[in-house]
Design a protein around this motif. Structure first.
Motif, PDB file in Angstrom:
ATOM      1  N   GLN A 113     -24.264  42.520 -44.746  1.00 46.33           N
ATOM      2  CA  GLN A 113     -25.708  42.405 -44.984  1.00 46.33           C
ATOM      3  C   GLN A 113     -26.222  40.969 -44.916  1.00 46.33           C
ATOM      4  O   GLN A 113     -27.403  40.718 -45.151  1.00 46.33           O
ATOM      5  N   ALA A 114     -25.338  40.031 -44.581  1.00 44.47           N
ATOM      6  CA  ALA A 114     -25.785  38.632 -44.508  1.00 44.47           C
ATOM      7  C   ALA A 114     -26.598  38.402 -43.232  1.00 44.47           C
ATOM      8  O   ALA A 114     -26.389  39.060 -42.220  1.00 44.47           O
ATOM      9  N   ARG A 115     -27.531  37.444 -43.308  1.00 45.77           N
ATOM     10  CA  ARG A 115     -28.379  37.156 -42.135  1.00 45.77           C
ATOM     11  C   ARG A 115     -27.632  36.368 -41.077  1.00 45.77           C
ATOM     12  O   ARG A 115     -27.879  36.496 -39.891  1.00 45.77           O
ATOM     13  N   SER A 116     -26.717  35.506 -41.515  1.00 49.55           N
ATOM     14  CA  SER A 116     -25.965  34.679 -40.557  1.00 49.55           C
ATOM     15  C   SER A 116     -24.690  34.198 -41.245  1.00 49.55           C
ATOM     16  O   SER A 116     -24.609  34.201 -42.481  1.00 49.55           O
ATOM     17  N   PRO A 117     -23.692  33.767 -40.462  1.00 45.04           N
ATOM     18  CA  PRO A 117     -22.471  33.237 -41.092  1.00 45.04           C
ATOM     19  C   PRO A 117     -22.779  32.080 -42.044  1.00 45.04           C
ATOM     20  O   PRO A 117     -22.172  31.956 -43.108  1.00 45.04           O
ATOM     21  N   GLN A 118     -23.741  31.235 -41.676  1.00 45.60           N
ATOM     22  CA  GLN A 118     -24.068  30.082 -42.522  1.00 45.60           C
ATOM     23  C   GLN A 118     -24.654  30.525 -43.858  1.00 45.60           C
ATOM     24  O   GLN A 118     -24.281  30.023 -44.916  1.00 45.60           O
ATOM     25  N   ASP A 119     -25.562  31.512 -43.804  1.00 51.22           N
ATOM     26  CA  ASP A 119     -26.147  32.071 -45.038  1.00 51.22           C
ATOM     27  C   ASP A 119     -25.048  32.647 -45.928  1.00 51.22           C
ATOM     28  O   ASP A 119     -25.060  32.489 -47.150  1.00 51.22           O
ATOM     29  N   ASP A 120     -24.122  33.353 -45.288  1.00 54.69           N
ATOM     30  CA  ASP A 120     -23.049  34.003 -46.038  1.00 54.69           C
ATOM     31  C   ASP A 120     -22.167  32.967 -46.722  1.00 54.69           C
ATOM     32  O   ASP A 120     -21.759  33.115 -47.871  1.00 54.69           O
ATOM     33  N   LEU A 121     -21.878  31.887 -46.000  1.00 50.46           N
ATOM     34  CA  LEU A 121     -21.055  30.813 -46.542  1.00 50.46           C
ATOM     35  C   LEU A 121     -21.749  30.144 -47.735  1.00 50.46           C
ATOM     36  O   LEU A 121     -21.118  29.837 -48.752  1.00 50.46           O
ATOM     37  N   GLN A 122     -23.065  29.941 -47.607  1.00 49.46           N
ATOM     38  CA  GLN A 122     -23.833  29.331 -48.716  1.00 49.46           C
ATOM     39  C   GLN A 122     -23.804  30.256 -49.941  1.00 49.46           C
ATOM     40  O   GLN A 122     -23.670  29.791 -51.072  1.00 49.46           O
ATOM     41  N   ALA A 123     -23.907  31.571 -49.697  1.00 44.82           N
ATOM     42  CA  ALA A 123     -23.869  32.535 -50.814  1.00 44.82           C
ATOM     43  C   ALA A 123     -22.509  32.466 -51.501  1.00 44.82           C
ATOM     44  O   ALA A 123     -22.413  32.530 -52.738  1.00 44.82           O
ATOM     45  N   PHE A 124     -21.452  32.326 -50.712  1.00 41.03           N
ATOM     46  CA  PHE A 124     -20.101  32.201 -51.273  1.00 41.03           C
ATOM     47  C   PHE A 124     -19.997  30.927 -52.117  1.00 41.03           C
ATOM     48  O   PHE A 124     -19.500  30.947 -53.247  1.00 41.03           O
ATOM     49  N   ALA A 125     -20.496  29.821 -51.569  1.00 39.29           N
ATOM     50  CA  ALA A 125     -20.436  28.545 -52.296  1.00 39.29           C
ATOM     51  C   ALA A 125     -21.187  28.637 -53.624  1.00 39.29           C
ATOM     52  O   ALA A 125     -20.743  28.093 -54.637  1.00 39.29           O
ATOM     53  N   ARG A 126     -22.311  29.377 -53.635  1.00 37.37           N
ATOM     54  CA  ARG A 126     -23.082  29.518 -54.893  1.00 37.37           C
ATOM     55  C   ARG A 126     -22.270  30.247 -55.961  1.00 37.37           C
ATOM     56  O   ARG A 126     -22.356  29.924 -57.145  1.00 37.37           O
ATOM     57  N   LYS A 127     -21.460  31.226 -55.543  1.00 33.64           N
ATOM     58  CA  LYS A 127     -20.620  31.947 -56.520  1.00 33.64           C
ATOM     59  C   LYS A 127     -19.607  30.993 -57.156  1.00 33.64           C
ATOM     60  O   LYS A 127     -19.330  31.074 -58.350  1.00 33.64           O
ATOM     61  N   VAL A 128     -19.068  30.107 -56.335  1.00 37.77           N
ATOM     62  CA  VAL A 128     -18.071  29.159 -56.853  1.00 37.77           C
ATOM     63  C   VAL A 128     -18.758  28.124 -57.755  1.00 37.77           C
ATOM     64  O   VAL A 128     -18.264  27.791 -58.842  1.00 37.77           O
ATOM     65  N   GLN A 129     -19.935  27.654 -57.309  1.00 35.40           N
ATOM     66  CA  GLN A 129     -20.682  26.686 -58.132  1.00 35.40           C
ATOM     67  C   GLN A 129     -21.080  27.302 -59.474  1.00 35.40           C
ATOM     68  O   GLN A 129     -21.184  26.608 -60.484  1.00 35.40           O
ATOM     69  N   ALA A 130     -21.289  28.625 -59.491  1.00 36.11           N
ATOM     70  CA  ALA A 130     -21.675  29.305 -60.734  1.00 36.11           C
ATOM     71  C   ALA A 130     -20.510  29.417 -61.710  1.00 36.11           C
ATOM     72  O   ALA A 130     -20.699  29.745 -62.875  1.00 36.11           O
ATOM     73  N   GLY A 131     -19.272  29.163 -61.221  1.00 32.89           N
ATOM     74  CA  GLY A 131     -18.140  29.148 -62.147  1.00 32.89           C
ATOM     75  C   GLY A 131     -16.945  30.008 -61.776  1.00 32.89           C
ATOM     76  O   GLY A 131     -16.073  30.240 -62.610  1.00 32.89           O
ATOM     77  N   ALA A 132     -16.880  30.501 -60.528  1.00 30.48           N
ATOM     78  CA  ALA A 132     -15.718  31.304 -60.130  1.00 30.48           C
ATOM     79  C   ALA A 132     -14.474  30.425 -60.056  1.00 30.48           C
ATOM     80  O   ALA A 132     -14.543  29.265 -59.654  1.00 30.48           O
ATOM     81  N   ASN A 133     -13.327  30.999 -60.443  1.00 33.40           N
ATOM     82  CA  ASN A 133     -12.052  30.261 -60.406  1.00 33.40           C
ATOM     83  C   ASN A 133     -11.317  30.404 -59.086  1.00 33.40           C
ATOM     84  O   ASN A 133     -10.500  29.565 -58.723  1.00 33.40           O
ATOM     85  N   ALA A 134     -11.548  31.534 -58.394  1.00 34.21           N
ATOM     86  CA  ALA A 134     -10.811  31.812 -57.159  1.00 34.21           C
ATOM     87  C   ALA A 134     -11.560  32.900 -56.405  1.00 34.21           C
ATOM     88  O   ALA A 134     -12.489  33.510 -56.932  1.00 34.21           O
TER      89      ALA A 134
END
Length: 277
Positions: free
Chosen positions: A142-163
């Motif tokens: 459902q992502a608009r583009s690979p770049q958008d998807d990557l940014q969404a992933f980075a936000r999860k890690v910035q929010a505090g994900a360990n792995a």
């Protein structure tokens, strides 16, 4: 080769027979000494109770277990209650996901994205939980583009994900490229490769269509050529997936997460092939 770090995923059984079968499977897979077992849930949290009871049974048998937790359809209050229950039961690891919207479902809930859920888990429970999130080397469907998807992933890690654990894939370059791109965005958590054994052609095609995982054309054509010859499908699948695991580990993947489909044979065979055990 060093013994690889692995984790293994189950789904909660829906019947007493399924529960009995999963106990046998779990005992067999426990011999591979996985770091932990994870347990999924249904759309809209429909089997959240089944998830918890399966996790508690795995824990009682002496293994680390991680329930999947989705924020789809949940309120802050309902998720707070689930987190408290997890804490009360001594659970220390969670796989935090947005989750799939059930068909005909109106809103997404109070927490719209997995990054919101991770942030909420940290606000409510500090560093009690080791939080795993999902990653999509071939892009979330459902992502608009690979770049958008990557940014969404980075936000999860910035929010505090360990792995992170990836969606399954059969092209190792997709994984390595994704990890490189994530590192360039400053994501430094381990990104564990998700592995789907190949045992059934029709089932694999159905799953892959649903989740956006690509089956390379050469694999698809070869599997189709076997028709109903399940022994050939399994033998070919073992070769393909073992080779994939070896490339991933040689290239620096920090671990493998097996989507077991509540079966022991395929995961065990891959493990034996890649470790020589």
């Amino acid at each position: 080769m060093e013994t690889p770090n692995i984790s293994i995923e189950f789904f909660p059984p829906k019947t007493p027979e399924g529960a009995d079968k999963l106990r046998v499977v779990r005992q067999k897979l426990a011999e591979l000494n996985p770091k932990y077992f994870s347990v999924t849930f249904g759309a809209g949290g429909s089997t959240q109770h089944g998830t918890l009871s399966t996790v508690l049974e795995i824990q009682a048998a002496g293994h680390d277990a991680a329930p999947h937790l989705s924020c789809v359809g949940g309120t802050r209050e309902s998720i707070r209650a689930i987190l408290q229950e997890f804490k009360d039961k001594g659970i220390r690891r969670i796989v935090a996901l947005r989750g799939d919207l059930p068909s005909g479902y109106g809103g997404a809930g109070e927490l719209r994205y997995a990054s919101d859920l991770v942030e909420f888990i940290r606000q409510e429970t500090g560093d009690w939980f080791h939080v795993e999130v999902a990653a999509y080397p071939e892009m979330h469907p459902q992502a608009r583009s690979p770049q958008d998807d990557l940014q969404a992933f980075a936000r999860k890690v910035q929010a505090g994900a360990n792995a992170a654990i990836t969606q399954y894939f059969y092209n190792p370059d997709a994984y390595f490229q994704f990890v490189d791109n994530a590192r360039k965005l400053g994501v430094d958590v381990p990104i564990v490769a998700g592995i789907m054994p190949i045992t059934n052609y029709t089932q694999l095609m159905r799953f892959s269509d649903m989740c956006g995982a690509e089956i390379p054309r050469w694999i698809r054509l070869k599997l189709a050529s076997f028709g109903d010859d399940s022994a050939s499908i399994k033998a070919f699948g073992l070769d393909v997936v073992s080779g994939l695991c070896e490339k991933l580990l040689a290239g620096g993947a920090p671990g493998l997460h097996f989507y077991s489909m509540n079966q022991a044979a395929a995961t065990t065979a891959i493990w034996q092939r890649i470790t020589g055990a």
